[in-house]
Scaffold this motif. Sequence first.
Motif, short mmCIF file in Angstrom:
data_model
loop_
_atom_site.label_atom_id
_atom_site.label_comp_id
_atom_site.label_asym_id
_atom_site.label_seq_id
_atom_site.Cartn_x
_atom_site.Cartn_y
_atom_site.Cartn_z
N VAL A 81 0.86 -1.19 0.00
CA VAL A 81 0.00 0.00 0.00
C VAL A 81 0.90 1.24 0.00
CG1 VAL A 81 -1.96 1.18 1.05
CG2 VAL A 81 -1.65 -1.27 1.44
N PRO A 82 1.18 1.85 -1.16
CA PRO A 82 2.03 3.04 -1.19
C PRO A 82 1.29 4.28 -0.72
CG PRO A 82 1.22 2.57 -3.39
CD PRO A 82 0.72 1.45 -2.50
N SER A 83 2.07 5.28 -0.29
CA SER A 83 1.45 6.52 0.18
C SER A 83 1.90 7.75 -0.61
CB SER A 83 1.76 6.74 1.66
OG SER A 83 3.15 6.99 1.84
N ASN A 84 2.81 7.58 -1.57
CA ASN A 84 3.32 8.73 -2.30
C ASN A 84 3.84 8.27 -3.66
OD1 ASN A 84 6.39 8.18 -2.03
ND2 ASN A 84 5.60 8.00 0.07
N PRO A 126 9.02 -12.68 -7.96
CA PRO A 126 8.61 -13.96 -8.53
C PRO A 126 7.28 -14.50 -8.02
CG PRO A 126 10.26 -14.32 -6.83
CD PRO A 126 10.15 -12.83 -7.01
N ASP A 127 6.66 -13.81 -7.08
CA ASP A 127 5.43 -14.30 -6.48
C ASP A 127 4.32 -13.26 -6.59
OD1 ASP A 127 6.25 -16.94 -5.43
OD2 ASP A 127 7.64 -15.76 -4.22
N PRO A 128 3.07 -13.65 -6.34
CA PRO A 128 1.94 -12.72 -6.52
C PRO A 128 1.94 -11.58 -5.51
CG PRO A 128 1.18 -14.80 -5.58
CD PRO A 128 2.60 -15.00 -5.98
N VAL A 129 1.67 -10.38 -6.02
CA VAL A 129 1.65 -9.18 -5.20
C VAL A 129 0.31 -8.47 -5.37
CG1 VAL A 129 2.72 -6.95 -4.68
CG2 VAL A 129 4.15 -8.89 -5.42
N ILE A 130 -0.36 -8.18 -4.26
CA ILE A 130 -1.57 -7.37 -4.25
C ILE A 130 -1.13 -5.92 -4.04
CG2 ILE A 130 -3.80 -6.95 -3.16
CD1 ILE A 130 -3.56 -9.70 -4.48
N PHE A 131 -1.41 -5.07 -5.01
CA PHE A 131 -0.91 -3.69 -4.99
C PHE A 131 -2.11 -2.75 -4.86
CE2 PHE A 131 1.14 0.15 -6.54
CZ PHE A 131 2.44 0.02 -6.08
N LEU A 132 -2.31 -2.23 -3.65
CA LEU A 132 -3.48 -1.42 -3.33
C LEU A 132 -3.12 0.07 -3.41
CD1 LEU A 132 -4.69 -3.54 -0.30
CD2 LEU A 132 -5.68 -3.52 -2.60
N GLU A 133 -3.87 0.80 -4.23
CA GLU A 133 -3.57 2.20 -4.51
C GLU A 133 -4.65 3.11 -3.89
OE1 GLU A 133 -1.86 0.65 -8.81
OE2 GLU A 133 -3.52 2.08 -8.77
N ALA A 175 0.67 3.38 10.46
CA ALA A 175 -0.33 3.71 9.45
C ALA A 175 0.19 3.31 8.08
CB ALA A 175 -0.66 5.20 9.49
N TYR A 176 -0.68 3.43 7.08
CA TYR A 176 -0.28 3.16 5.70
C TYR A 176 -1.23 3.86 4.77
CZ TYR A 176 -3.63 -0.67 6.66
OH TYR A 176 -4.72 -1.41 7.06
N GLY A 177 -0.77 4.14 3.56
CA GLY A 177 -1.61 4.81 2.58
C GLY A 177 -2.02 6.20 3.04
N THR A 178 -3.29 6.53 2.81
CA THR A 178 -3.82 7.85 3.13
C THR A 178 -3.68 8.18 4.61
OG1 THR A 178 -5.48 7.45 1.41
CG2 THR A 178 -5.86 9.32 2.87
N MET A 179 -3.75 7.18 5.46
CA MET A 179 -3.75 7.44 6.90
C MET A 179 -2.41 7.95 7.43
SD MET A 179 -6.81 7.07 8.02
CE MET A 179 -7.50 7.62 6.46
N THR A 180 -1.34 7.83 6.65
CA THR A 180 -0.08 8.42 7.09
C THR A 180 -0.19 9.94 7.13
OG1 THR A 180 0.83 8.42 4.85
CG2 THR A 180 1.29 6.51 6.20
N LYS A 205 4.02 0.78 4.34
CA LYS A 205 4.25 0.59 2.91
C LYS A 205 3.95 -0.84 2.43
CE LYS A 205 8.46 2.60 2.48
NZ LYS A 205 9.57 3.32 1.78
N THR A 206 4.50 -1.83 3.09
CA THR A 206 4.21 -3.24 2.77
C THR A 206 3.61 -3.90 4.01
OG1 THR A 206 6.11 -3.31 1.26
CG2 THR A 206 5.15 -5.41 1.92
N LEU A 207 2.43 -4.47 3.86
CA LEU A 207 1.79 -5.17 4.97
C LEU A 207 2.25 -6.61 5.07
CD1 LEU A 207 -1.87 -3.79 4.63
CD2 LEU A 207 0.18 -2.70 5.60
N LEU A 208 2.52 -7.23 3.95
CA LEU A 208 3.14 -8.55 3.88
C LEU A 208 4.20 -8.53 2.79
CD1 LEU A 208 0.35 -11.30 4.09
CD2 LEU A 208 2.08 -10.75 5.81
#
Length: 337
Positions: free
Chosen positions: A147-150, A165-172, A225-230, A250-253
């Motif tokens: 979950v990026p914030s910037n 090499p593995d699956p990534v969930i990228f939340l914007e 926090a992460y994302g908008t909440m930072t 930034k990264t939860l997992l």
Amino acid sequence: MARMSMIEAIRSAMDVSMERNDDVVVFGEDVGYFGGVFRCTAGLQQKYGKTRCFDTPISELGIVGAAIGMAAYGLRPCIEIQFADYVYPAFDQIASEAARIRYRSNGQFTCPIVIRMPTGGGIFGGQTHSQSPEALFTHVSGLKVVVPSNPVDAKGLLIAAIEDPDPVIFLEPKRLYNGPFDGHHDKPVTPWSKHALGEVPEGHFTVPLGKAEVRRAGAELTVLAYGTMTYVSEAAAADTGIDAEIIDLKTLLPLDLETIVASVSKTGRCVIVHEATLTSGFGAELAALVQKHCFYHLEAPITRVTGWDTPYPHAQEWDYFPGPARVGRAMIETMEG
């Protein structure tokens, strides 16, 4: 360096990745000719052609299933789910197939896919365009969740995700897509506005997955926090005058537990902030980890500030997700605890 919004940074990350590696393909609903509902993929089809950036039917199950097959074959799909709320029909493919291929094949196959999704509120999208489902994915072994914030992190993390090499969930976080955000923003962001938000390198670079960042140093209290909440947390700290240390996960997992433990052990207090609902939200996992690893350093109970335990309210969304006032009250109460 170039001034970019988060939308532009995400587009640049895909552009750089597609240019460097012919195996990278981008697809999803309206991402080709139209360039995506938020314009994140604008121009990619024109530059790379319809075989590398293309539109799909309205079928999240089909989009993810096709991506998994392509990844097993050797491609690197970077797919878009138009809103995070739409991902649920594809959850079985993600949890039962993408996350398990490496393990069930004893390493013979991997699943290097990135699933991009706009997440969270801020555009009055209501119950079907505003959810924050990150906790569902952090529960699935085999996935990475970002979950990026910037803009800088959005580009660097997305390139790193595409190369993983593995699956990534990228939340914007869609509230951060288009421009400056000081945490006090109280109106919906226009998705197609063009306000620059940060200096971003134009070429290839990566931000490592699994590493948090101390966004604001402090000694009295730690905010996770992460994302908008930072940004909301930074505004709350400024409003209250509390010397809070704010960590952008930034990264939860995988989670950067080392940075979290170092901060809470120093401050002795912890406030956790996220937009998703309270019950079984990712903050519960954070609280459990802090309790385990920092128990003898804690001077007050761990506090969570989150969305409500209700279906996402349409008209009341700016009351639903935490704002500086709610976060500030939690910080004061934690200091007094």
